[in-house]
Enzyme design. Structure first.
Site, PDB file in Angstrom:
ATOM      1  N   ALA A 179       0.845  -1.199   0.000  1.00  0.00           N
ATOM      2  CA  ALA A 179       0.000   0.000   0.000  1.00  0.00           C
ATOM      3  C   ALA A 179       0.879   1.247   0.000  1.00  0.00           C
ATOM      4  CB  ALA A 179      -0.929  -0.003   1.207  1.00  0.00           C
ATOM      5  N   ASP A 180       1.935   1.240   0.795  1.00  0.00           N
ATOM      6  CA  ASP A 180       2.890   2.352   0.797  1.00  0.00           C
ATOM      7  C   ASP A 180       3.598   2.472  -0.550  1.00  0.00           C
ATOM      8  OD1 ASP A 180       2.602   3.472   3.329  1.00  0.00           O
ATOM      9  OD2 ASP A 180       4.031   2.112   4.253  1.00  0.00           O
ATOM     10  N   LEU A 181       4.070   1.342  -1.060  1.00  0.00           N
ATOM     11  CA  LEU A 181       4.843   1.374  -2.294  1.00  0.00           C
ATOM     12  C   LEU A 181       4.006   1.849  -3.476  1.00  0.00           C
ATOM     13  CD1 LEU A 181       6.798  -1.966  -1.847  1.00  0.00           C
ATOM     14  CD2 LEU A 181       7.690   0.343  -1.556  1.00  0.00           C
TER      15      LEU A 181
END
Length: 407
Positions: A179-181
């Protein structure tokens, strides 16, 4: 600096992963990225270890592998933005930059005079990318958001893991912070779109980017499966919701990935597996039929694949152009001949470790080749240089700022 973005300057106020991942890509593409960190502490991920990078004597350098993964190619400066003089330094730098990246809570930078309206007032052409858990609006806007919880809230964990009724059933998060990436990658594309808009109109703008929005957006075919059918997809382990057979299957000595993408490939697989009788069976001959008959077909396939070792299957299927592959651990990944041939690992000089290896950017440009000159910076390594060159501060000025705890 080389690369297609060598004309851009980025002021990076972000930390942890989503923002730093975006700024690392921009740095890889040639942008000058100035990473602003807290004096004495820096980005939290510097301390997220072990493992830590080691020096020539085998001692920890204090640079965690997590930090190293997302901060290549940047300049690190330390500025205390809670102090008025620190805030002024950031504003002066922002006045000379094209892009600001930040991932503070909604409204978190307003009290420091570093929010979008404040920066826009001194640099109307600024592209100001704000990354938060839930966005600048909505009932959750004030909440903090972290990758694992977003994977859960955004539906990914409902699709990932062993199916109900099987040993080990239950939701699983993905093994890296996707999700961050993915938010970082959307930030890159959003920023570059805003750069093009600015080049055409002269207008800067703010980009509102949320982890939850990103997670929902890249549910892709699974989201569309739900929107089309009204039925929530369920966990299927390594299997594919719309293609069969497309999953990990057992060999006599382990597992391999079988990825049959069309009916012709299925016939080839059946020929190699000694399953010609089912290749023409109307119950299995088309992909839509195979999806409907998944529960009866997959056990037949698995009984056949268990008769030979994985290497045999990989050779025979690859020769027949039936998509398949091994399930590698990371040692095997980085020893793979294709990965080696593509030069996926780059080695750079590092001031305390001598050198550091990182994974290169996967994008290759024919006319503006990327260079990887600068390793992830040590904390504050470029503070003096940046203040001297960009703000014309003298050595005495910088020394006074250091004595005052501003830098």
């Amino acid at each position: 600096m080389a690369g297609p973005l060598a004309h851009l300057k980025v002021l990076d106020l972000s930390r942890i992963l989503a923002g730093p991942w975006a700024s690392q890509v921009l740095a890889d593409f040639g942008a000058e990225v100035i990473k602003v960190e807290r004096p004495g502490k820096g980005d939290d991920t510097r301390h997220w270890g072990p493992p830590f990078l080691k020096d020539a004597d085998g001692n920890d350098t204090g640079e965690a592998a997590y930090y190293l993964s997302a901060n290549r190619g940047k300049k690190s400066i330390t500025v205390d933005i809670t102090q008025p003089r620190g805030q002024e330094l950031i504003k002066q730098l922002a006045a000379q930059c094209d892009i600001v990246l930040e991932n503070y809570k909604v409204g978190g930078l307003k009290k420091y005079g570093l929010d979008y309206p404040s920066i826009k007032a001194i640099n109307p052409k600024i592209i100001y990318c704000s990354i938060t858990g839930f966005g600048q609006t909505g009932p959750y806007a004030a909440r903090a958001g972290y990758d694992a919880m977003i994977q859960g809230m955004g539906g990914l964990m409902s699709l990932t893991g062993v199916p109900e009724g099987q040993p080990g059933a239950g939701p699983q998060k993905v093994g890296v912070a996707v999700a961050d990436l993915m938010t970082g990658m959307y930030a890159v594309s959003g920023v570059l779109a805003a750069v093009i808009h600015r080049d055409r109109t002269g207008e800067g703008q703010q980009i509102d980017l949320a982890l939850l929005d990103t997670q929902v957006a890249w549910l892709a075919n699974q989201a569309q499966n739900f929107l089309t059918s009204g039925v929530s997809p369920e966990r299927q382990g390594t299997a594919h919701p719309n293609i069969v057979p497309y999953q990990a299957v057992p060999a006599s000595d382990g597992y391999f990935m079988l990825a049959v993408g069309n009916d012709a490939q299925f016939k080839k697989f059946c020929s190699i597996a000694g399953l010609d009788s089912i290749a023409e069976d109307p119950a299995y001959a088309t992909n839509s039929a195979r999806v409907g008959a998944r529960e009866t077909l997959v056990p037949v396939i698995e009984r056949a694949t268990q008769e030979k070792p994985a290497a045999w299957w990989l050779e025979k299927l690859s020769d027949a152009h039936v998509p398949c592959g091994p399930i590698n651990n990371l040692e095997q990944v980085f020893a793979d001949p294709q990965v080696l041939a593509r030069g996926m690992v780059v080695e750079q000089k590092h001031p305390t470790a001598g050198s550091v290896k990182t994974v290169r950017n996967p994008v290759g440009f024919s006319e503006s080749a990327l260079e990887y000159q600068n390793a992830p910076p040590t904390l504050g390594a470029h503070t003096d240089e940046t203040l001297e060159t960009m703000l014309s501060l003298s050595a005495d000025d910088i020394a006074q700022l250091r004595r005052d705890g501003v830098i």
